[in-house]
Design an enzyme around this catalytic site. Structure first.
Site, PDB file in Angstrom:
ATOM      1  N   GLY A 148     -10.158  -6.657   7.420  1.00 57.61           N
ATOM      2  CA  GLY A 148      -9.486  -5.635   8.181  1.00 57.61           C
ATOM      3  C   GLY A 148      -9.785  -5.732   9.613  1.00 57.61           C
ATOM      4  O   GLY A 148      -9.001  -6.138  10.431  1.00 57.61           O
ATOM      5  N   ASN A 188       0.694  -1.272  -0.014  1.00 57.93           N
ATOM      6  CA  ASN A 188      -0.079  -0.098  -0.033  1.00 57.93           C
ATOM      7  C   ASN A 188       0.843   1.204   0.127  1.00 57.93           C
ATOM      8  O   ASN A 188       1.799   1.363   1.022  1.00 57.93           O
ATOM      9  CB  ASN A 188      -0.874  -0.082   1.107  1.00 57.93           C
ATOM     10  CG  ASN A 188      -1.888   1.095   1.398  1.00 57.93           C
ATOM     11  OD1 ASN A 188      -1.540   2.272   1.774  1.00 57.93           O
ATOM     12  ND2 ASN A 188      -3.080   0.761   0.910  1.00 57.93           N
ATOM     13  N   CYS A 220      -5.287   9.696   0.783  1.00 58.69           N
ATOM     14  CA  CYS A 220      -4.185  10.442   1.254  1.00 58.69           C
ATOM     15  C   CYS A 220      -4.635  12.034   0.850  1.00 58.69           C
ATOM     16  O   CYS A 220      -4.861  12.486   0.132  1.00 58.69           O
ATOM     17  CB  CYS A 220      -2.871  10.049   0.834  1.00 58.69           C
ATOM     18  SG  CYS A 220      -2.196   8.550   1.409  1.00 58.69           S
TER      19      CYS A 220
END
Length: 300
Positions: free
Chosen positions: A263, A98, A128
């Site tokens: 996750g 990632n 981001c």
């Protein structure tokens, strides 16, 4: 029974991967997980240099999930290449890195360093904040999403997966933009933006005030977005968001995902990926499905 799937020419022995940011690079989970059984390990975000992350407190529980504003803390790409790639290469699994960055140039720096590294795929985190555009995430604006994808793709040797933010008006528009930019696959969803307030202290629970919501609460949103994107683009989809059981994972694949990422479940149960894989295999057996690819996108 066949569990093998393929993403952008990379064969995974099964569809179960780890969601970035929840599994580190696997060291912490080695006592609980047979990493050899995973289709892929998608590692925590890697930047061009060390990121310290946000101040504490930066994790909080909430109904049906958790909030985090860790801020992509990581030691940087050089440390990752030196320490984590050799560790992961001890196992028979694929490595997906990632990529984090605050500018397109930062993304490209990381990808250039990884060009000759022994990793199988890259996952571009376009959630981001883009510091050149006032801190707005790349993934919120279709033009910026396409630009970031195109520029990274120019320097990438490995197949490029683009991780989509759900915090947009139209997820399909963003998916089409990164497809135009040259993405080889997409993964979705990243966390939803959320908040908790301590009513007694009259202030936010997180030091950063807001954070990313993950866990079972986001699953219906994630499932809907995976379904929409899988119908709209000609790219393989990695589905994630609130997967806690094998049947959850099966739902994502029926919605159109070729693979899934686990996750928040890892944080509740370190062995979650193994249990989910077992439950998926049991589902196929119970329903006389010989090839897991037969269920991909069956929901019209």
């Amino acid at each position: 029974m066949r569990m093998e799937v393929e993403i952008a020419g990379v064969r995974l022995k099964n569809p179960v991967t780890t969601a970035s940011g929840t599994f580190g690079s696997g060291r912490e989970y080695e006592p609980y997980v047979d990493i050899n059984r995973l289709g892929a390990v998608i590692v925590k975000g890697v930047a061009n240099k060390e990121w310290l992350g946000n101040p504490a407190p930066r994790i909080a529980e909430t109904y049906g999930g958790m909030l985090n504003s860790v801020g992509l803390q990581n030691p940087g790409v050089d440390a990752f290449m030196l320490e984590d790639i050799p560790f992961l290469r001890r196992f028979d699994t694929k490595i997906v890195v990632n990529i984090a960055g605050r500018t397109v140039e930062e993304y490209c720096e990381v990808v250039e360093k990884l060009r000759d590294a022994d990793v199988d795929m890259l996952e571009l985190n376009i959630s981001c904040p883009n510091v050149k555009e006032g801190g707005v995430a790349f993934g919120i604006d279709p033009k910026m999403a396409e630009l970031a994808t195109r520029e990274v793709k120019k320097v990438a040797r490995q197949p490029l997966v683009v991780k989509l933010s759900p915090n947009v008006t139209d997820i399909v528009e963003i998916a089409k933009a990164v497809e135009s930019g040259g993405a080889d696959a997409v993964s979705l969803i990243n966390t939803l933006i959320g908040m908790r307030i301590d009513a007694r202290k009259r202030k936010p629970v997180l030091a950063n005030k807001i954070g990313g919501l993950s866990g079972p609460a986001v699953k219906p949103v994630a499932l809907r977005m995976v379904y929409q994107v899988a119908k709209a683009v000609d790219l393989p989809v990695i589905g994630l968001g609130g997967i806690m059981t094998g049947e959850d994972a099966i739902e994502f694949m029926m919605a159109g995902a070729t693979a899934v990422s686990v996750g928040t479940a890892n944080l509740l149960d370190p062995g979650a990926t193994m249990r989910i894989l077992d439950e998926m295999e049991a589902f196929l057996q119970e329903n006389n499905i010989r090839d897991i690819r037969d269920i991909i996108g069956v929901v019209e």
